[in-house]
Scaffold this motif. Structure first.
Motif, PDB file in Angstrom:
ATOM      1  N   GLU A  40      44.138  23.048   0.923  1.00  0.00           N
ATOM      2  CA  GLU A  40      43.677  24.136   1.790  1.00  0.00           C
ATOM      3  C   GLU A  40      44.535  25.384   1.637  1.00  0.00           C
ATOM      4  N   LEU A  41      45.838  25.209   1.737  1.00  0.00           N
ATOM      5  CA  LEU A  41      46.739  26.366   1.757  1.00  0.00           C
ATOM      6  C   LEU A  41      46.792  27.073   0.404  1.00  0.00           C
ATOM      7  N   THR A  64      43.730  28.987  -0.485  1.00  0.00           N
ATOM      8  CA  THR A  64      43.718  30.273   0.213  1.00  0.00           C
ATOM      9  C   THR A  64      44.326  31.368  -0.657  1.00  0.00           C
ATOM     10  N   ALA A  83      42.043  34.447  -1.935  1.00  0.00           N
ATOM     11  CA  ALA A  83      42.395  35.770  -1.414  1.00  0.00           C
ATOM     12  C   ALA A  83      42.818  36.716  -2.529  1.00  0.00           C
ATOM     13  N   ALA A 115      39.078  32.828   2.618  1.00  0.00           N
ATOM     14  CA  ALA A 115      40.532  32.638   2.699  1.00  0.00           C
ATOM     15  C   ALA A 115      40.982  32.502   4.147  1.00  0.00           C
ATOM     16  N   LEU A 154      39.971  29.051   5.459  1.00  0.00           N
ATOM     17  CA  LEU A 154      40.851  27.996   4.947  1.00  0.00           C
ATOM     18  C   LEU A 154      42.165  27.931   5.715  1.00  0.00           C
ATOM     19  N   LEU A 155      42.568  29.015   6.323  1.00  0.00           N
ATOM     20  CA  LEU A 155      43.834  29.058   7.065  1.00  0.00           C
ATOM     21  C   LEU A 155      43.708  28.556   8.504  1.00  0.00           C
ATOM     22  N   GLY A 204      39.272  24.532   8.521  1.00  0.00           N
ATOM     23  CA  GLY A 204      39.727  24.624   7.139  1.00  0.00           C
ATOM     24  C   GLY A 204      39.155  23.542   6.251  1.00  0.00           C
TER      25      GLY A 204
END
Length: 217
Positions: A141-142, A145, A149, A173, A176-177, A182
């Motif tokens: 997920e992170l 992002t 982005a 993005a 996802l955060l 997310g």
């Protein structure tokens, strides 16, 4: 001519990666999924009985992640070419995509370990390993992002991708955060985004690589 052909068809690897992810996941769950409230003994029994599909599906899923790396290379090359200069934002996109791919490769590791060692593993160990994918899922997920982005920012500045997709990338993005949603961004939004970017890059490559480009002047 070989280089031109590669530049033309390389972006299709994004579509192929998503297909392999879906197929791998479907094979993994083809024999059923362990309930969230299952006891450690039930978890161990499931993997003892269904080790084959778990291993096969995980292998296809991981191969899809390797194919994704080829798509990532094609995407970052296009971003860097459009950005110009040192391509700092494109480099950030590459770093995020690479880290995401590593987490995705490790995502099925808990299930594979369970399937391979189910015959000698205790129920407590099996119950602990079943939660391991959650750790790598957060990493996916992170780091996704960062990739999405950065791609959206370059697209806004250079029009390498349609402006609508650039804004969609930035919205994705943000999604996802956000922890509660997310997971939906990873399971639904990100694969669709990869397919869309892959198809658009394929169109760009088709129009930019001319058949007579290799002919002597």
């Amino acid at each position: 001519m070989t280089t031109q052909r590669w530049e033309r068809y390389a972006p299709w690897t994004g579509v192929l990666a998503v297909v392999m992810w879906v197929v791998g996941f479907l094979v993994m769950v083809s024999s059923g999924m362990v309930a969230q409230d299952a006891s450690p003994e039930e978890v161990l029994a499931h993997y003892q009985s269904n080790g084959g599909p778990v291993i096969a599906g995980s292998y296809v899923f991981m191969l899809g992640t390797l194919v994704f790396l080829w798509f990532l290379g094609s995407l970052v090359t296009s971003l860097r070419s459009a950005e110009g200069g040192v391509g700092s934002v494109a480099s950030i996109a590459f770093g995020g995509g690479l880290a995401m791919a590593v987490c995705a490769l490790l995502l099925p590791s808990g299930g594979v370990t369970l399937a391979l060692a189910a015959g000698t593993m205790t129920a407590t160990s099996a119950d602990a390993l079943r939660h391991l994918p959650g750790v790598f899922y957060i990493g996916v997920e992170l780091f996704a992002t960062v990739l999405v982005a950065a791609t959206g920012l370059v697209a806004l500045r250079t029009a390498i991708l349609p402006r609508v997709l650039a804004w969609v990338s930035l919205v994705l993005a943000v999604v996802l955060l956000i922890p509660p949603i997310g997971w939906a961004g990873v399971l639904l939004g990100f694969p669709v985004w990869v397919v869309a970017v892959s198809l658009l890059l394929t169109r760009t490559a088709r129009t930019s690589v001319r058949p007579d480009a290799a002919l002597p002047t």
